[in-house]
Design an enzyme around this catalytic site. Sequence first.
Site, short mmCIF file in Angstrom:
data_model
loop_
_atom_site.label_atom_id
_atom_site.label_comp_id
_atom_site.label_asym_id
_atom_site.label_seq_id
_atom_site.Cartn_x
_atom_site.Cartn_y
_atom_site.Cartn_z
N HIS A 1 2.74 4.59 -5.00
CA HIS A 1 3.31 5.73 -5.72
C HIS A 1 3.47 5.34 -7.19
O HIS A 1 3.02 4.27 -7.62
CB HIS A 1 4.63 6.16 -5.08
CG HIS A 1 5.62 5.04 -4.90
ND1 HIS A 1 6.26 4.44 -5.95
CD2 HIS A 1 6.03 4.39 -3.78
CE1 HIS A 1 7.05 3.50 -5.49
NE2 HIS A 1 6.92 3.43 -4.17
N HIS B 1 4.62 1.87 -8.19
CA HIS B 1 3.57 0.85 -8.18
C HIS B 1 2.66 1.02 -9.40
O HIS B 1 2.21 0.04 -9.99
CB HIS B 1 2.70 0.96 -6.93
CG HIS B 1 3.44 0.73 -5.65
ND1 HIS B 1 3.74 1.73 -4.77
CD2 HIS B 1 3.92 -0.41 -5.08
CE1 HIS B 1 4.38 1.24 -3.72
NE2 HIS B 1 4.51 -0.06 -3.89
N GLY C 1 0.80 -1.22 0.00
CA GLY C 1 0.00 0.00 0.00
C GLY C 1 0.84 1.27 0.00
O GLY C 1 2.04 1.24 -0.24
#
Length: 285
Positions: free
Chosen positions: A34, A37, A31
């Site tokens: 940014h 990802h 999680g």
Amino acid sequence: METVTTIAAARDRLDRARADGATVGLVPTMGYLHEGHASLIERAAAEHPFVAVTVFVNPLQFGPTEDLDAYPRDLAADQQLIERCGGTLVIAPSVEEMYPRPILTTVTVAEVSARLEGASRPTHFAGVATVVAKLFNLAGPCHAYFGEKDWQQVAVIRRMAQDLNFPVTVVACPIVREPDGLARSSRNVYLTEPERAAAPVLHRALEAGIAAIERGERDPAAIHRLMADLVGAEPHAALDYAEVVDAATLTPVDPLAGELRLLVAARFGRARLIDNVGVEVASGS
Ligand code: PAF
């Protein structure tokens, strides 16, 4: 896009997708997503009609001195990014869902985990391999996408998937870089202005190492010295390691031959940054 929080619901959604003829792309994350990802999710979405992104801060990969509670979390922002990048399903289980009882079974990928990042974080890769094994088990047959910036993590996961016959193809995605070569990382926000200006030295050191190998240098100690001297000459950098190793096993190679990876790690003030590049050397060349 849908969000599920249980293993049963995730399995059900993924099984139904495959039964409908879809191939599955899986992007495991912790999680607080940014642009690094985003590039993984976009790649998975370009290659598969169904893309599941897991959002789970895995306690098992934090060491005793690492602050799990301080790890940033923002599921609402993550859901927006995943949807924008073409994700189909968000899997966001709780710690209780993933670890309902004290875990007695863990996965250790010997050798590949031992050096470099593993030297300063001795339990880290077993924590990663264990949670990724659980995620692969809940996901089923798929292509799983990981960033090359954490090259050792990619090598650990790839070897685990091969050794344990997971029906998963591990896809390593290229490092996303700033125009001056600095690898994008959520840790870059901790850099002061002079540290930020100094940080591209990591990439320059790797490029110098590659150039030396391409000129015919086959002594790993010479490549180490070259990269360590470059990083060491930068007053804002405190070198942790600068090595050239076998790309798959992360073990030393002497003389240099085969699929190699050059890896560096250094501290710039509060931020510890890592970077790496790959090169192939034909044996006997
Ligand atoms: O790279 C990460 O974010 C994590 O190590 C991973 C692979 C999601 C496992 O928790």
